[in-house]
Write an enzyme that holds these catalytic residues in place. Sequence first.
Site, PDB file in Angstrom:
ATOM      1  N   ARG A 168      -7.000  -3.507  -2.683  1.00  0.00           N
ATOM      2  CA  ARG A 168      -6.239  -2.631  -1.800  1.00  0.00           C
ATOM      3  C   ARG A 168      -6.309  -1.204  -2.292  1.00  0.00           C
ATOM      4  O   ARG A 168      -6.327  -0.955  -3.489  1.00  0.00           O
ATOM      5  CB  ARG A 168      -4.769  -3.031  -1.815  1.00  0.00           C
ATOM      6  CG  ARG A 168      -4.452  -4.174  -0.919  1.00  0.00           C
ATOM      7  CD  ARG A 168      -2.975  -4.239  -0.725  1.00  0.00           C
ATOM      8  NE  ARG A 168      -2.351  -5.211  -1.591  1.00  0.00           N
ATOM      9  CZ  ARG A 168      -1.036  -5.340  -1.711  1.00  0.00           C
ATOM     10  NH1 ARG A 168      -0.245  -4.557  -1.065  1.00  0.00           N
ATOM     11  NH2 ARG A 168      -0.534  -6.264  -2.493  1.00  0.00           N
ATOM     12  N   THR A 169      -6.306  -0.283  -1.320  1.00  0.00           N
ATOM     13  CA  THR A 169      -6.262   1.123  -1.709  1.00  0.00           C
ATOM     14  C   THR A 169      -4.898   1.433  -2.299  1.00  0.00           C
ATOM     15  O   THR A 169      -3.872   1.232  -1.660  1.00  0.00           O
ATOM     16  CB  THR A 169      -6.467   2.011  -0.473  1.00  0.00           C
ATOM     17  OG1 THR A 169      -7.692   1.666   0.130  1.00  0.00           O
ATOM     18  CG2 THR A 169      -6.493   3.461  -0.873  1.00  0.00           C
ATOM     19  N   LEU A 170      -4.891   1.908  -3.544  1.00  0.00           N
ATOM     20  CA  LEU A 170      -3.629   2.323  -4.158  1.00  0.00           C
ATOM     21  C   LEU A 170      -3.515   3.834  -4.186  1.00  0.00           C
ATOM     22  O   LEU A 170      -2.448   4.388  -4.039  1.00  0.00           O
ATOM     23  CB  LEU A 170      -3.525   1.780  -5.584  1.00  0.00           C
ATOM     24  CG  LEU A 170      -3.422   0.256  -5.704  1.00  0.00           C
ATOM     25  CD1 LEU A 170      -3.458  -0.147  -7.168  1.00  0.00           C
ATOM     26  CD2 LEU A 170      -2.139  -0.252  -5.072  1.00  0.00           C
TER      27      LEU A 170
END
Lengths: 223, 245
Positions: free
Chosen positions: B22-24
């Site tokens: 996931r994009t953090l």
Amino acid sequence: MPKQQANWSPYDNNGGSCVAVAGADYCVIAADTRMSTGYIILTRDYSKICKLADKCVMASSGFQADVKALQKHLAARHLIYQHQHSKQMSCPAMAQLLSNTLYYKRFFPYYSFNVLGGLDNEGKGCVFTYDAVGSYEKVGYSSQGSGSTLIMPFLDNQLKSPSPLLLPVQDAVTPLAEAEAVDLVKTVFASASERDIYTGDKLEIVVINADGIRREYMDLRKD
Amino acid sequence: MNFMASKQPENSLLGPEADSQRTLYPYVTGTSVVALKYKDGILMAADMGGSYGSTLRYKNVERMKAIGKHSLLGASGEISDFQEILRYLDDLILYDNMWDDGNSLGPKEVHNYLTRVMYNRRNKFNPLWNSLVLGGIKNGQKYLGTVSMIGVNFEDDHVATGFGNHLARPILRQEWHENLSFEDGVKLLEKCMRVLLYRDRSAINKLQIAKITEEGMTISQPYSLKTYWEFSAFENPTQGAVGSW
């Protein structure tokens, strides 16, 4: 290295206020047209009001992306209803649908604060007020959004309905005439714009009565 | 005592293993995009920088692209996510063309598509880390809209992303009017970009201005703005300042 936390929020508050007032044979739904984020104004001309059915209009404030998705969802469901029943959804029916739709996302809510206004099957004005997860109530008038804390007490003062605990059950709709109700709504938003930074720019008023739906605009403070 | 160790299914997005999927946070980012409606269509400006945190890593990034015949997309934020969005739009335009029915997706439709994409990614807690500006003109109707990484969208006569909202929008609110000429539009955009250049740490002095009209999209060659640093107040900034040493 400790586990990284996401530094973004899936929610934002785009501000604004909504009001609805029910009368004997009309309903007034109004909302300002300012869309903000934090201390920035994104646009001064954004409508928070959506016509869901012929005699049913919803005004929503909160997180605009969720509001948009909710409006789309309800519009789609209404279309299916029309195909299946060969008629428009009544306001009370839409009210229940909205409540169920909101509760469906109880554990990742639509950050949307709604007032639903329209005419019931007898042509009498009705207003339904909601929280973000679908708890709702039929009332004579309501406000939601950033200015609601300023607006609601004023509406209570001007339109106070008899207590719903009294018997026989008394009506919550206001005895005011349509023009007086519209005037009250304009006053209310002018006042809210003075003190609520998220309310202002322009007021959009929608009036539903036996003749149909009418739209009106009024300028508000731009600061 | 572990009667039934609660195990995540392999494809779940919960749990520590999933975070790498996931994009953090963003890595290579572009800064503001500013756009306005003018007489013949839309004008949009963006600089060509791709920052890697505080390093200016890439200096030739085109952050504005034509979409189909009628639209122009500008993006700020994560560059790789912008490239991903361009791939989605490639497919969208391809399928639209393959209908071969004389119809083509206009800017309003592309904007709606992008809004849905961004919102759906936000719903899955895996956003495309961009703020997008979508402008275009179709059948004489000008359109200019924007979408954020969480799906907030709207259209207006002038829009900006990021710092542009703070620095450029006030200028545009003051000086924009209907039916700006091309020259006036460019001058106004340059005024905004100059302020951003002075005050936005991640802005660079190498920008492009793109224009989209009924005839099509053209994008300027990269160029730089004239800047002035000789203001007397900045020459000896601490002179006269009260200090303790």
